[in-house]
Design a protein around this motif. Structure first.
Motif, PDB file in Angstrom:
ATOM      1  N   GLY A   8      74.570  40.305 125.798  1.00  0.00           N
ATOM      2  CA  GLY A   8      73.465  41.143 126.484  1.00  0.00           C
ATOM      3  C   GLY A   8      73.631  42.647 126.820  1.00  0.00           C
ATOM      4  N   VAL A   9      74.888  42.757 127.539  1.00  0.00           N
ATOM      5  CA  VAL A   9      75.228  44.221 127.819  1.00  0.00           C
ATOM      6  C   VAL A   9      75.707  44.966 126.708  1.00  0.00           C
ATOM      7  N   VAL A  10      76.240  44.225 125.697  1.00  0.00           N
ATOM      8  CA  VAL A  10      76.632  44.891 124.641  1.00  0.00           C
ATOM      9  C   VAL A  10      75.287  45.332 123.622  1.00  0.00           C
ATOM     10  N   ILE A  11      74.434  44.501 123.614  1.00  0.00           N
ATOM     11  CA  ILE A  11      73.182  45.024 123.032  1.00  0.00           C
ATOM     12  C   ILE A  11      72.554  46.184 123.689  1.00  0.00           C
ATOM     13  N   ASP A  12      72.713  46.259 125.100  1.00  0.00           N
ATOM     14  CA  ASP A  12      71.906  47.336 125.916  1.00  0.00           C
ATOM     15  C   ASP A  12      72.966  48.578 125.569  1.00  0.00           C
ATOM     16  N   ASP A  13      74.208  48.436 125.589  1.00  0.00           N
ATOM     17  CA  ASP A  13      75.132  49.563 125.386  1.00  0.00           C
ATOM     18  C   ASP A  13      74.847  50.173 123.969  1.00  0.00           C
ATOM     19  N   ALA A  14      74.750  49.245 122.911  1.00  0.00           N
ATOM     20  CA  ALA A  14      74.328  49.796 121.603  1.00  0.00           C
ATOM     21  C   ALA A  14      73.160  50.553 121.527  1.00  0.00           C
ATOM     22  N   ALA A  15      72.247  49.841 122.209  1.00  0.00           N
ATOM     23  CA  ALA A  15      70.727  50.538 122.043  1.00  0.00           C
ATOM     24  C   ALA A  15      70.496  51.975 122.974  1.00  0.00           C
ATOM     25  N   VAL A  16      71.590  51.904 123.950  1.00  0.00           N
ATOM     26  CA  VAL A  16      71.215  53.239 124.873  1.00  0.00           C
ATOM     27  C   VAL A  16      71.904  54.180 124.198  1.00  0.00           C
ATOM     28  N   THR A  17      73.097  54.096 123.526  1.00  0.00           N
ATOM     29  CA  THR A  17      74.072  55.039 123.030  1.00  0.00           C
ATOM     30  C   THR A  17      73.399  56.174 122.161  1.00  0.00           C
ATOM     31  N   PRO A  18      72.369  55.749 121.117  1.00  0.00           N
ATOM     32  CA  PRO A  18      71.742  56.792 120.053  1.00  0.00           C
ATOM     33  C   PRO A  18      71.041  57.771 120.960  1.00  0.00           C
ATOM     34  N   SER A  19      70.537  57.470 122.324  1.00  0.00           N
ATOM     35  CA  SER A  19      69.632  58.594 122.724  1.00  0.00           C
ATOM     36  C   SER A  19      70.727  59.871 123.223  1.00  0.00           C
ATOM     37  N   TYR A  20      72.113  59.506 123.298  1.00  0.00           N
ATOM     38  CA  TYR A  20      72.892  60.768 123.714  1.00  0.00           C
ATOM     39  C   TYR A  20      72.913  61.678 122.698  1.00  0.00           C
TER      40      TYR A  20
ATOM     41  N   TYR B 100      80.119  51.122 119.099  1.00  0.00           N
ATOM     42  CA  TYR B 100      80.009  52.578 118.589  1.00  0.00           C
ATOM     43  C   TYR B 100      80.171  52.686 117.178  1.00  0.00           C
ATOM     44  N   GLY B 101      80.980  51.794 116.257  1.00  0.00           N
ATOM     45  CA  GLY B 101      80.704  51.837 115.169  1.00  0.00           C
ATOM     46  C   GLY B 101      79.276  51.610 114.596  1.00  0.00           C
ATOM     47  N   THR B 102      78.400  50.425 115.319  1.00  0.00           N
ATOM     48  CA  THR B 102      77.174  50.345 114.883  1.00  0.00           C
ATOM     49  C   THR B 102      76.168  51.619 115.312  1.00  0.00           C
ATOM     50  N   VAL B 103      76.577  52.264 116.384  1.00  0.00           N
ATOM     51  CA  VAL B 103      75.838  53.459 116.788  1.00  0.00           C
ATOM     52  C   VAL B 103      76.177  54.432 115.808  1.00  0.00           C
ATOM     53  N   ALA B 104      77.189  54.778 115.337  1.00  0.00           N
ATOM     54  CA  ALA B 104      77.623  55.694 114.380  1.00  0.00           C
ATOM     55  C   ALA B 104      76.548  55.522 113.091  1.00  0.00           C
ATOM     56  N   ILE B 105      76.716  54.343 112.589  1.00  0.00           N
ATOM     57  CA  ILE B 105      75.930  53.959 111.297  1.00  0.00           C
ATOM     58  C   ILE B 105      74.330  54.318 111.600  1.00  0.00           C
ATOM     59  N   ILE B 106      73.909  53.850 112.830  1.00  0.00           N
ATOM     60  CA  ILE B 106      72.454  54.083 113.128  1.00  0.00           C
ATOM     61  C   ILE B 106      72.133  55.525 113.302  1.00  0.00           C
ATOM     62  N   VAL B 107      72.999  56.209 113.834  1.00  0.00           N
ATOM     63  CA  VAL B 107      72.377  57.923 113.973  1.00  0.00           C
ATOM     64  C   VAL B 107      72.741  58.443 112.597  1.00  0.00           C
ATOM     65  N   LYS B 108      73.476  57.824 111.715  1.00  0.00           N
ATOM     66  CA  LYS B 108      73.506  58.618 110.491  1.00  0.00           C
ATOM     67  C   LYS B 108      72.686  58.000 109.438  1.00  0.00           C
ATOM     68  N   LEU B 109      71.776  57.076 109.714  1.00  0.00           N
ATOM     69  CA  LEU B 109      70.760  56.379 108.788  1.00  0.00           C
ATOM     70  C   LEU B 109      69.918  57.701 108.061  1.00  0.00           C
ATOM     71  N   ASP B 110      69.236  58.371 109.223  1.00  0.00           N
ATOM     72  CA  ASP B 110      68.357  59.262 108.512  1.00  0.00           C
ATOM     73  C   ASP B 110      68.905  60.483 107.553  1.00  0.00           C
ATOM     74  N   ASP B 111      70.429  60.699 107.821  1.00  0.00           N
ATOM     75  CA  ASP B 111      71.054  61.614 106.822  1.00  0.00           C
ATOM     76  C   ASP B 111      71.132  60.987 105.474  1.00  0.00           C
ATOM     77  N   ILE B 112      71.423  59.661 105.665  1.00  0.00           N
ATOM     78  CA  ILE B 112      71.645  58.673 104.375  1.00  0.00           C
ATOM     79  C   ILE B 112      70.231  58.763 103.530  1.00  0.00           C
ATOM     80  N   GLY B 113      69.195  58.468 104.178  1.00  0.00           N
ATOM     81  CA  GLY B 113      67.903  58.607 103.786  1.00  0.00           C
ATOM     82  C   GLY B 113      67.555  59.725 103.276  1.00  0.00           C
TER      83      GLY B 113
END
Length: 319
Positions: A39-51, A187-200
């Motif tokens: 649960g904490v890991v999910i929260d961490d991964a969900a919060v970080t992209p906003s930064y 943070y690997g997951t976050v890196a993928i998430i924030v670059k998805l739009d660039d990939i798109g």
């Protein structure tokens, strides 16, 4: 002299065999304990992209890398030694540290809910205008690392509470293993998430129709994903924080919340047949989230309305 060397080699061989066996025990214990932090890991991964929201795409990965290094420093340098000392000399304090972290998660989650419902916002938000990108980037990174310190402390406390290893160095290795794995995954997951739009965007410029359609769909999907992650992060904060409070109060002898939450869980399990496991767990999680929301709202009221803390300052999390 030769007999001494032979004896030394025998001792080394015994230590090596024991270390190999301990390595298996450590890995197994780390895996079991690490699963409790989901649960904490999910929260961490969900919060970080906003930064990285609102910043140049070219700066997204460097910022995430800076936060990743800060997260590893938090876990391995700041928290790990203290966790080992705590487990060795004051294990009874672990539950209270867990509850303190749980209360913080409740507060963060409740504050997000209250702000969505129209309450006053406290600290900088991702909607604020960026006047100085370089300074803003520094603030984002330092804010993310501060938030990570709280979440990392909670992860380490949860893992420590679940470990059943006999020696301090085994507990230390298991904690370090979980710390590294969790940080890389988050943070690997976050890196993928924030670059998805660039990939798109890159695929949308392709001459291949299928790739172009997929890229356009990906670009349209990313904002919805980020919105969903924000919601998931808030729910995870409340569910995990509330659950920690429910369990912690039970551990110190106050059973009201624990009995109510688990009583409802067992009642739903008994009435739902094949889906009893899922629905029972969902019931317990929902009650934990409601308890977390109520507690968090009380904390927010005391901090902001009674003590007047947080007006004009930066909160620990991103909103």
């Amino acid at each position: 002299m030769p007999s001494g060397l032979v004896a030394l080699f025998d001792d080394v061989a015994v230590i090596a065999r024991a270390a190999a066996a301990s390595a298996d025990d450590i890995a197994a214990a780390a895996g079991r304990a690490g699963s409790k932090t989901a649960g904490v890991v999910i929260d961490d991964a969900a919060v970080t992209p906003s930064y990285v929201t609102g910043l140049s795409p070219a700066r997204e990965l460097p910022i995430i890398w800076a936060i990743t290094k800060g997260s590893l420093f938090n876990k391995l340098v700041l928290l790990l030694p203290g966790a080992i000392l705590l487990s060795e000399f004051l294990p009874g304090l672990i539950i209270f540290i867990l509850m303190l972290g749980g209360a913080f998660l409740c507060y963060e989650g409740a504050e997000k809910v209250l702000e969505k419902l129209g309450a006053e916002k406290h600290g900088k938000t991702v909607e604020d205008e960026i006047a100085d990108p370089a300074e803003f980037e520094k603030q984002r990174i330092s804010g993310a690392i501060r938030t990570d310190l709280i979440l990392s402390a909670e992860i380490m406390a949860i893992v420590l509470n679940e470990l059943d290893l006999p020696t301090w160095w085994e507990r230390g290795l298991a904690l370090a293993l979980v710390a590294v794995v969790v940080t890389v995954v988050v943070y690997g997951t976050v890196a993928i998430i924030v670059k998805l739009d660039d990939i798109g965007l890159a695929l949308a410029e392709s001459d291949n129709i299928a790739q172009r359609n997929f890229g356009e769909g990906l670009v349209a999907f990313v904002p919805k994903l980020l919105t969903a992650l924000s919601l998931i992060g808030t729910v995870a904060m409340l569910w995990v924080g509330g659950g920690i409070i429910v369990h912690g109060t039970h551990e110190i002898g106050f059973d009201l919340l624990y009995d109510f939450a688990h009583g409802a869980e067992y009642a739903v399990k008994g009435a739902t047949g094949a889906l009893s496991g899922i629905l029972g767990w969902a019931t317990y999680a929902a009650i934990s989230a409601v308890i977390g929301l109520v507690l968090g709202a009380i904390i927010a009221f005391v901090l902001h309305k009674v003590l007047k803390i947080g007006h004009g300052g930066e909160t620990a999390g991103a909103h």
